[in-house]
Design a protein around this motif. Sequence first.
Motif, PDB file in Angstrom:
ATOM      1  N   LYS B 200       0.860  -1.201   0.000  1.00  0.00           N
ATOM      2  CA  LYS B 200       0.000   0.000   0.000  1.00  0.00           C
ATOM      3  C   LYS B 200       0.888   1.238   0.000  1.00  0.00           C
ATOM      4  CE  LYS B 200      -3.565  -2.750   1.131  1.00  0.00           C
ATOM      5  NZ  LYS B 200      -4.616  -3.154   0.246  1.00  0.00           N
ATOM      6  N   MET B 201       1.015   1.855  -1.159  1.00  0.00           N
ATOM      7  CA  MET B 201       1.958   2.968  -1.321  1.00  0.00           C
ATOM      8  C   MET B 201       1.564   4.191  -0.496  1.00  0.00           C
ATOM      9  SD  MET B 201       4.261   1.840  -3.277  1.00  0.00           S
ATOM     10  CE  MET B 201       3.959   0.224  -2.642  1.00  0.00           C
ATOM     11  N   ARG B 202       0.274   4.515  -0.501  1.00  0.00           N
ATOM     12  CA  ARG B 202      -0.156   5.701   0.245  1.00  0.00           C
ATOM     13  C   ARG B 202       0.100   5.505   1.742  1.00  0.00           C
ATOM     14  NH1 ARG B 202      -3.276   9.954  -1.189  1.00  0.00           N
ATOM     15  NH2 ARG B 202      -3.660   8.981  -3.194  1.00  0.00           N
ATOM     16  N   PHE B 203      -0.191   4.288   2.207  1.00  0.00           N
ATOM     17  CA  PHE B 203       0.021   3.954   3.615  1.00  0.00           C
ATOM     18  C   PHE B 203       1.515   4.041   3.947  1.00  0.00           C
ATOM     19  CE2 PHE B 203       0.516   0.371   6.774  1.00  0.00           C
ATOM     20  CZ  PHE B 203       0.018   1.085   7.847  1.00  0.00           C
ATOM     21  N   ALA B 204       2.356   3.465   3.085  1.00  0.00           N
ATOM     22  CA  ALA B 204       3.806   3.492   3.309  1.00  0.00           C
ATOM     23  C   ALA B 204       4.280   4.941   3.401  1.00  0.00           C
ATOM     24  CB  ALA B 204       4.528   2.777   2.170  1.00  0.00           C
ATOM     25  N   ARG B 205       3.748   5.765   2.530  1.00  0.00           N
ATOM     26  CA  ARG B 205       4.155   7.172   2.502  1.00  0.00           C
ATOM     27  C   ARG B 205       3.696   7.896   3.769  1.00  0.00           C
ATOM     28  NH1 ARG B 205       4.020  10.990  -2.666  1.00  0.00           N
ATOM     29  NH2 ARG B 205       5.032  12.732  -1.703  1.00  0.00           N
ATOM     30  N   ASP B 206       2.468   7.584   4.212  1.00  0.00           N
ATOM     31  CA  ASP B 206       1.897   8.288   5.374  1.00  0.00           C
ATOM     32  C   ASP B 206       2.576   7.935   6.683  1.00  0.00           C
ATOM     33  OD1 ASP B 206       0.166   9.483   3.714  1.00  0.00           O
ATOM     34  OD2 ASP B 206      -1.624   8.386   4.360  1.00  0.00           O
ATOM     35  N   ILE B 207       2.883   6.637   6.883  1.00  0.00           N
ATOM     36  CA  ILE B 207       3.320   6.243   8.227  1.00  0.00           C
ATOM     37  C   ILE B 207       4.840   6.169   8.388  1.00  0.00           C
ATOM     38  CG2 ILE B 207       1.240   4.901   8.800  1.00  0.00           C
ATOM     39  CD1 ILE B 207       3.357   2.446   8.552  1.00  0.00           C
ATOM     40  N   SER B 208       5.576   6.022   7.288  1.00  0.00           N
ATOM     41  CA  SER B 208       7.000   5.727   7.462  1.00  0.00           C
ATOM     42  C   SER B 208       7.842   6.994   7.586  1.00  0.00           C
ATOM     43  CB  SER B 208       7.505   4.888   6.287  1.00  0.00           C
ATOM     44  OG  SER B 208       7.451   5.639   5.099  1.00  0.00           O
TER      45      SER B 208
END
Lengths: 100, 361
Positions: B200-208
């Motif tokens: 999940k690219m958006r998730f990776a971008r948001d949380i990492s």
Amino acid sequence: MTTSIQQENGELVARLEGRLDTAVSAQTEKDLQPLNECQNMNIVLDCNKLEYISSSGLRIFLNILKNAKAKGGRVIITGMNADINKVFTMTGFTNLFEFR
Amino acid sequence: MISVRHLSKSFLSPDGHRVEVLRDVNFDIQSGEVVAIIGPSGTGKSTLLRMLNRLETPTSGDVLVNGKNILAKDYPVHQLRQKMGMVFQSFNLFNHLSVLDNVVLAPMKLLGLTREQAEQEAIEMLRKVGLAEKAHAMPTSLSGGQQQRTAIARTLAMHPDIVLFDEPTSALDPTMVGEVQGVMRTLTQEKMTMIVVTHKMRFARDISSRVLFLYDGVVLEDGTPEDIFSNPQRKETRDFVHRIRKLTFEIAGSDFDFYDMSSQIKQFCISCSMPEKMDPVTHVVEEMLVIMQQFSKSIHIEVNHSDLDRTSTVVALHRGETLSPLDRDDTDELAAMIVRGMSKSIQTELTPEGVQLTIEM
């Protein structure tokens, strides 16, 4: 790509159907050769069923125009779709031909 | 906190070939970092994660946790797994035990807590993941999202220093992804060190706080989410994060099959749900070929479509040439007018192979 040529009301009408691209341009040019042999007649290129035209197709149209003008004739285009109209506009071909 | 040094993993396939899953992987992870590992399927992401807590054994290389090599024969694996919790894609709950019993089991057995102490902590962890009221429910009566949150509570009950997440939301119905991601976001705010393998690219971008892009068994790029998602340095990263679909043609002479090419472009545009791009893309590809074949017979054409931002590009590589074929005095001007007219922008780049045009549609 298919073409047919008929004399109608004193004009030579060429009906073009399909996609006029690199793959078919050589054959289409041969098929339309009779247009270059007529004298003092107006030529109508009926594009109602023409779906696509590439630069190789434009060159065929341009040759027909040159030949017709040299022999005192006119070339009129009818029924262009939006894509073909776009190609004519971006290449300045709208200024070369007459449209009906 | 974690140092991965020259880590490689390979195995013998059934037909006797050696398959290299990971090759010479190196990185360090500091306390409090949230690292997302992204990359195409089959590129070794989960294998890498599983080697960090010795669920898999590397072929060579070292993994140091707080300066100690966890691959050493005498390294206590059970202590490693206490300090490095793992949340799996498929939850791995005991279905014959209640939610509460799933969470108290390891703290009682491994940390030596009494039932009362373990339950007290378990309720606290279940509250953190929003499941306190489900403490006495059986896992099979819960939704997928609730089961995964139970698995997270169970991991947190061991007070780990690091939590590894292996595709934690990929087995979930899309409606349940948000609740698991919400819990993980809370953990990032608590400065929990986390390593997350995700698609999940958006998730990776948001949380990492950091992203590793794994490609073909190596870490191809390592940077902040901004670096990786907004300014990727490598073409492979760019294609992956923009979810680029590709159609490529190699043209070696003038006798290529143009009918087949047109048909493939048509099918590609339909499969990318962009039938309206079929004629403009065909125009650009066809006219670029007309232009380039005047000068060279070795041509590479790519049609790219990004599912992320719905943009399409035609990339035309003119091998052995240094000048843009569009800018030459002897170019086919009619074809060049159509290419320019059909495109939003044209970028020219000199590559070791030749001049490359990227034509945005």
